[in-house]
Motif scaffolding. Sequence first.
Motif, mmCIF file in Angstrom:
data_model
loop_
_atom_site.group_PDB
_atom_site.id
_atom_site.type_symbol
_atom_site.label_atom_id
_atom_site.label_comp_id
_atom_site.label_asym_id
_atom_site.label_seq_id
_atom_site.Cartn_x
_atom_site.Cartn_y
_atom_site.Cartn_z
ATOM 1 N N PRO B 159 0.825 -1.211 0.000
ATOM 2 C CA PRO B 159 0.000 0.000 0.000
ATOM 3 C C PRO B 159 0.854 1.253 0.000
ATOM 4 C CG PRO B 159 -0.741 -1.529 1.682
ATOM 5 C CD PRO B 159 0.524 -2.084 1.145
ATOM 6 N N THR B 160 0.450 2.229 -0.738
ATOM 7 C CA THR B 160 1.177 3.493 -0.782
ATOM 8 C C THR B 160 1.005 4.234 0.528
ATOM 9 O OG1 THR B 160 0.766 3.629 -3.139
ATOM 10 C CG2 THR B 160 1.420 5.658 -2.038
ATOM 11 N N ASP B 161 2.072 4.777 0.991
ATOM 12 C CA ASP B 161 2.003 5.587 2.203
ATOM 13 C C ASP B 161 1.510 6.981 1.816
ATOM 14 O OD1 ASP B 161 4.546 7.050 4.352
ATOM 15 O OD2 ASP B 161 2.377 6.895 4.592
ATOM 16 N N VAL B 162 0.396 7.375 2.393
ATOM 17 C CA VAL B 162 -0.182 8.661 2.017
ATOM 18 C C VAL B 162 0.784 9.803 2.318
ATOM 19 C CG1 VAL B 162 -1.368 8.918 4.230
ATOM 20 C CG2 VAL B 162 -2.228 10.112 2.213
ATOM 21 N N ASN B 163 1.593 9.609 3.353
ATOM 22 C CA ASN B 163 2.526 10.677 3.707
ATOM 23 C C ASN B 163 3.715 10.757 2.760
ATOM 24 O OD1 ASN B 163 0.967 11.542 5.818
ATOM 25 N ND2 ASN B 163 2.077 10.382 7.374
ATOM 26 N N ALA B 164 3.818 9.781 1.866
ATOM 27 C CA ALA B 164 4.907 9.832 0.897
ATOM 28 C C ALA B 164 4.544 10.704 -0.308
ATOM 29 C CB ALA B 164 5.249 8.419 0.441
ATOM 30 N N ILE B 165 3.293 11.081 -0.410
ATOM 31 C CA ILE B 165 2.876 11.965 -1.500
ATOM 32 C C ILE B 165 3.327 13.379 -1.170
ATOM 33 C CG2 ILE B 165 0.926 12.815 -2.850
ATOM 34 C CD1 ILE B 165 -0.652 10.374 -1.887
ATOM 35 N N ALA B 166 3.970 14.015 -2.103
ATOM 36 C CA ALA B 166 4.456 15.380 -1.862
ATOM 37 C C ALA B 166 3.284 16.282 -1.523
ATOM 38 C CB ALA B 166 5.196 15.898 -3.084
ATOM 39 N N GLN B 167 3.431 17.034 -0.456
ATOM 40 C CA GLN B 167 2.313 17.859 -0.004
ATOM 41 C C GLN B 167 1.915 18.892 -1.057
ATOM 42 O OE1 GLN B 167 1.173 18.193 4.102
ATOM 43 N NE2 GLN B 167 1.968 20.290 4.093
ATOM 44 N N ASN B 168 2.874 19.437 -1.768
ATOM 45 C CA ASN B 168 2.537 20.412 -2.806
ATOM 46 C C ASN B 168 1.633 19.806 -3.868
ATOM 47 O OD1 ASN B 168 3.693 22.734 -1.856
ATOM 48 N ND2 ASN B 168 5.621 22.446 -2.947
ATOM 49 N N THR B 169 1.910 18.558 -4.189
ATOM 50 C CA THR B 169 1.089 17.861 -5.184
ATOM 51 C C THR B 169 -0.360 17.800 -4.734
ATOM 52 O OG1 THR B 169 2.973 16.509 -5.840
ATOM 53 C CG2 THR B 169 0.784 15.682 -6.415
ATOM 54 N N LEU B 170 -0.554 17.578 -3.461
ATOM 55 C CA LEU B 170 -1.910 17.427 -2.931
ATOM 56 C C LEU B 170 -2.680 18.736 -2.907
ATOM 57 C CD1 LEU B 170 -1.158 14.995 0.004
ATOM 58 C CD2 LEU B 170 -2.510 14.476 -2.008
ATOM 59 N N PHE B 171 -2.001 19.838 -3.024
ATOM 60 C CA PHE B 171 -2.695 21.124 -2.969
ATOM 61 C C PHE B 171 -2.573 21.903 -4.270
ATOM 62 C CE2 PHE B 171 -4.272 21.471 1.328
ATOM 63 C CZ PHE B 171 -3.538 20.502 2.002
ATOM 64 N N THR B 172 -2.162 21.217 -5.328
ATOM 65 C CA THR B 172 -2.065 21.851 -6.639
ATOM 66 C C THR B 172 -3.118 21.242 -7.551
ATOM 67 O OG1 THR B 172 0.315 22.148 -6.333
ATOM 68 C CG2 THR B 172 -0.547 22.344 -8.584
ATOM 69 N N CYS B 173 -4.126 22.037 -7.847
ATOM 70 C CA CYS B 173 -5.235 21.548 -8.667
ATOM 71 C C CYS B 173 -4.901 21.667 -10.146
ATOM 72 C CB CYS B 173 -6.504 22.348 -8.335
ATOM 73 S SG CYS B 173 -7.929 21.910 -9.346
ATOM 74 N N THR B 174 -4.813 20.521 -10.796
ATOM 75 C CA THR B 174 -4.556 20.551 -12.237
ATOM 76 C C THR B 174 -5.741 19.966 -13.017
ATOM 77 O OG1 THR B 174 -3.416 18.412 -12.030
ATOM 78 C CG2 THR B 174 -2.049 20.400 -11.953
ATOM 79 N N GLN B 175 -6.339 18.939 -12.464
ATOM 80 C CA GLN B 175 -7.425 18.255 -13.156
ATOM 81 C C GLN B 175 -8.501 17.885 -12.139
ATOM 82 O OE1 GLN B 175 -7.904 17.482 -16.488
ATOM 83 N NE2 GLN B 175 -9.904 16.753 -15.818
ATOM 84 N N PRO B 176 -9.647 18.572 -12.172
ATOM 85 C CA PRO B 176 -10.702 18.222 -11.212
ATOM 86 C C PRO B 176 -11.156 16.774 -11.388
ATOM 87 C CG PRO B 176 -11.197 20.289 -12.330
ATOM 88 C CD PRO B 176 -10.041 19.668 -13.054
ATOM 89 N N VAL B 177 -11.268 16.073 -10.302
ATOM 90 C CA VAL B 177 -11.711 14.682 -10.321
ATOM 91 C C VAL B 177 -12.790 14.522 -9.264
ATOM 92 C CG1 VAL B 177 -11.032 12.272 -10.009
ATOM 93 C CG2 VAL B 177 -9.398 13.901 -10.993
ATOM 94 N N ASN B 178 -13.910 13.985 -9.682
ATOM 95 C CA ASN B 178 -15.000 13.789 -8.724
ATOM 96 C C ASN B 178 -14.696 12.641 -7.764
ATOM 97 O OD1 ASN B 178 -16.459 15.843 -9.894
ATOM 98 N ND2 ASN B 178 -17.686 14.478 -11.176
ATOM 99 N N LEU B 179 -15.311 12.682 -6.601
ATOM 100 C CA LEU B 179 -15.248 11.536 -5.712
ATOM 101 C C LEU B 179 -16.020 10.382 -6.329
ATOM 102 C CD1 LEU B 179 -14.274 13.760 -3.748
ATOM 103 C CD2 LEU B 179 -15.614 12.625 -1.967
#
Lengths: 488, 876
Positions: B159-179
């Motif tokens: 399983p991917t560690d959520v904390n391994a995702i770069a925080q900037n990536t998580l707050f940079t909107c490039t492509q809206p994706v619905n839940l």
Amino acid sequence: MMNRRHFLMGASVGILAARSASAAATPPRRFVFMLSGNGFDGRVLMSQQMLQFAQANRGGVPISDLGRWGEDGAVSYGPMTAPQILSGDLTTAPALVNLGNLSSKSCVVLGLSSRITGGSHAASHGVLSSTRTIAGSPGGPTLDAVLAALPLVRGTGDARTPLAAMRVGYDPDAATTIAYTTCAAGAGRPLATLNSTLAAWTAFVGPLASSDGLAQLADRADVLALARSQLVSHVAPSRKTGAQILQYRTAVEDMTQDLERFRAVAAAARGATLPAKPLAGRPPLDALRDHCKTVSAGLRFGVSNVAVIGVGVGGAFHGIDYGAEFGVLAGKQNHDERHNYNSQGNDAGSVIVQRQQRRAAFFEVWRAEVEALVSIARDLEATPEPGTSDSMLDHTVLVYTSDNGDGHHSGASEFPVFMMGGGALGLRTGGRTLVYPDLMNGGTNHRQLSNLWQTLGGPLVSQKLDLFGAEGGTRVAAGPLADLYDPS
Amino acid sequence: MTLLVAYVRKMNRVLLVSLLVLSGCEGLVTTGPVPPGAEDGGTSACTPEQADLERQAGTYLQATCAHAGCHFPAGPRSPNLAAANLNALSTSGHVAPGHADRSPLILRMTTSDPLRAMPPTQAPAAGQPYVNADQVELVRRWIDQGAKTGCIEAPPPPPTDVNAIAQNTLFTCTQPVNLEPRYRRLGSPEWIHVFGGAQLDPAMAANPLSDSRGPYTTFSRDQSLDVTSLQLYLDVLANSRNFSAGPLINDWSAWYRDQRTGMVSYPCITDPQVAVTGIGQACRDQFIDALLARVLSRTPTPDEQTAMRGFLDQKLTAEGSPGDRQKTLRLVYEATFVLPGVLFQFEGATGGAVTADEYAQLLASALSTHTASNFITGYAPRPELAWLVGFRAAQDAGTLDTSGLRAQAARVFALENGFIGGEWPVTPPARPDLQSDWGNTEFLPSFFEHDPLRARRGRYWLAPRIAAFFREYFDYAKVGSIAKDVPAATSAFDLHDPTLHGPRNNIATWASASWRVFAGDDPTITQYEPYYDAQLDDTIARMVVTAERDNRDVFRALFTGTTFRTAASVGGDFIAGRPTGCDVDLCARSVVPNGANCCVDQQQQCVPHSIAADGGVVGMCATPTWEALWLGASFPYAGTAPMTDLHTAPVGADVVRDILSDPLHEQRWMTLPATERSGVLTHPAWLAAHGANAENGPSAVVRGYWIREHLFCESVAGLDLVQLRAQLGGDPTTSARSRLDATFGPAAAELRCSNGACHALMNPLGMPFEIYNHAGFVRAIDHGAPPNGTSTIPNWPGRGEVVVNDALELSRAIGDDPHARRCFLRHVFRYFVGRHETAADACVLADMETAFAGGSLSAALEALYAHDAMLMRAER
């Protein structure tokens, strides 16, 4: 040959009624695993003869009271090139003092490692699967699940047990009655454990214990049919939601399939003396004893032939307060007491006294755990196995071991094992202590816990099990432990 | 069920007989001859041995090295050692195919240099390697055989560690994706409330729905039922017939039987005098429709109606006698709870837009532990669900399109509307949000009067689900069950040195006994003062509500607030007639009670009561049971404890009015010195919940761990994969700081523990809190030296090295830190959505961050729930 035959009132009738259809078939094979959370000190299983052997084998240096096995080499059994089989009095071991006549149907196995499990706080599913649990996800099936799936163990036709296994545990800190930390159907597929004595009793004994319980089973058939009708026709909007519905539907169908068997078992047990409904909130060892009563009844009345009993397993040992029964441990938190179990290099004065008192109290805890398991063995010993001249104990293997090697933050280098019963399955006990060359000194002669599981899951159930677990290249030797079973 | 079926050929094991000679420079491998079979980098056909080695080496590396926080896919530690990624490893330069002796991976596994040994293990016996020889040999052989990959089907990646995702990536909107469309499984409290039970009932609380496989209880939402949990679920349903849930309002039949008036609805079927043959079709339909609407909190589907109607007919037909009518209706009631539509609340079930019914449930789950169905005719809704009245009206009027739903969200999350929190007026009811079950206290004075504890709670409140978020996020609810040796040690209240007065002194005993409050052990205990966790609940509620109301930053308020809700101190005359005025110190020394300095009643002991103006301790005689427990709740602060709240008749409805009109109620709010406390992380509940058992134990590690994971969103390698003794070394008579330095400092033996994956991430963040002891008391002295909270934090995300003087400075710095702020929002997302965030959620997180820019948590929550991604669903 049984020394003591006391029949639970009506029990023999109930049991014979439940099992008479299978009397001519192969008698059942049962397995009970009790895991001591966060590990225990293997010294509690060492008889005087064992200690004498170890001292002699270590060049006259006795095994000290403190120190750990494994990676730091502080404790070992000394150089060995082959397993040593000792036939001394098991009741001289601190945890086995009250074994009595069951000593002859018991044995101790020492020197087995299971490094694949990782050690530290808990091996979780790793203990019974010889794999590594990572982030709560099991690495493979646990032995109880493997055994429970065998027709030879679960039974077929009228002898099929309504439940695959009884899995129970104790966790004082849990906000939930159900846990998934110890057993697994496969990699990534944990199986549930009931952490409430009341929930376990309700599930496994309740239907047998009262007409209300039996009536509930009857009602349940209609409810399950209702659920199934909704689930079969349900169209989920996505893969993930579809998987949720599928899991629920599978559970309903599995339960439906065995409901009639459960009703038959419950009906056959009418009039038998069964354990009373347990009280909630009891101290841990009392809760364990309650669980053992429930499991004992479940085994004897054919609810299931496989059981796993855990006490603080899977990391659930932290907040255990053993209570007034265990003196200096009362009011203390298990995790912190475990940290203080082993000596530090600069211990002095009152600290030494406190450690000795703590050690003695923990020895009593582990003795009590063993005796809780022994209580099941006594019930089985006193119950004849239908269609044979044996007792149920002869057809049941009971295992007591650790869920974390030899204690807190262990290196998984030593998993002490105590076993009972299973004589009719080919398990050789006879009051022996089997010492295998340990991890530090054994080399190619060292053996691992997976070899033991291969014994139980192989020749004892007439299976050819070439390997068990995922140790891969770190497995020292394939195959079961030849000294533990009678190949004939 | 699968078993490992591959044969393992009997291997000739070669023991490692000596340490390797280390190369002078351990760089990545770039050149060197390649042995036969390895020339092509692993693309030629594999021998059975190579396939076997790939499987085994991959198993070992994945199990031992590829773990969250360490050598994980996309993790911060290089190289990635996941079994699914062996091909990348073999070409990474860390492995020289065919030349294990030159491979940096092998060199790290065989070195005797404690700073470089991998994986981290404790010091072995002299002459022994750090890593098990078998494991080294395994990897060595794989490399020497060419480091072949592709011989076997790669296992699924861990399983991917959520904390391994770069925080900037998580707050940079490039492509809206619905839940995605979702089936949100009910949580335990929701289910209990829907069923009509009480959470305190152990039979109901035994349900399996609180099982969560994630860091928050809300992560159970994506789960289902397996055969064991289904069995438990059905057992709980059946067992619930036999319990009393307390006030009749919580009876399962309350939905059609008004306990106040005795009026019974649907008499055409509920009246046992009506024969089965006399129950008409229309009556049956009406009953089932009402039952389903009540349980589902939405319009039932035709399929659900048909199924339940059929079940009702079946059970009525089987009814033995009219006297069985209640039993029949009860069975029908239970049966509804196996419908998937009851167990799971749908989000976008029909694909596309979330319906109004679904959105009502969704918003209800954001605020409450009750579902949107908890209305009983004639009773007012719960305060956090009162918006449902207007919502249903709009729904009936057909105005709830997507924009209408957004408007509802705006209405719900506006503080001034009083749904997400606020401040209750002085007059009763007191804290109706804390009432567990249905109803309004105005209708149930008998229920309220037995709970004067709520009257002693602060008037600020947050919607239960929001309050629960803070409890779980800060993880302090467990404080009451954590053992503490001598809670007052090193503080101003640590009056007796055990070495002077014997190994066991009464205060230490009482203080230890006072630490654990088990509700139910003695009901009188919990009826007088709220314990630490409830005090922090109220403190957080005040921080959040006042910040929202005053347009201040909620995040900063959480880490800088100094107004805490405290407990009143015990009074010597709490129960009339108890003697007071004993001398705590003299009484502890004197074996024989002497009346003047100790207690006449030998069942009592002299316990600390309060601090006098001259700094001395005023004692009182009390039995060391509940008084001691109450004491423990009032003494963590250096300043004078608040005044006593005296009631000689602690029963009856009058006590509630007395308490609420008592001016001392507000005196429980204490603004503590800024030199003593600053925010949640300096509150005794948090400090103790994240503190060790002993005063000089590894509290710093535990606290630093929490901060690293919950405020920096960086993972620390889990202890479950580490085979270490992990015991704090150093002289056990010295301070925690001294022992930590001895264990992890530059001169320590266990240097592997100090490496970047472990204690270097935790200890520096926890050291500032050494100005407090393990129980959250302010230290007065620390083993002969002034309390020391200085720390150099080498790895503060985005800032590098940061030096702080103490926890106060650290807490304020966190309150101003943008990285910590974002991490907090990520946890808000995790909790309220009930899963980890992914890169696909970046647009949602970015919008939450924009809304949170002014510091309003309610705005951030509105941004989440009113987001397009939440209102429109699509499978990802």
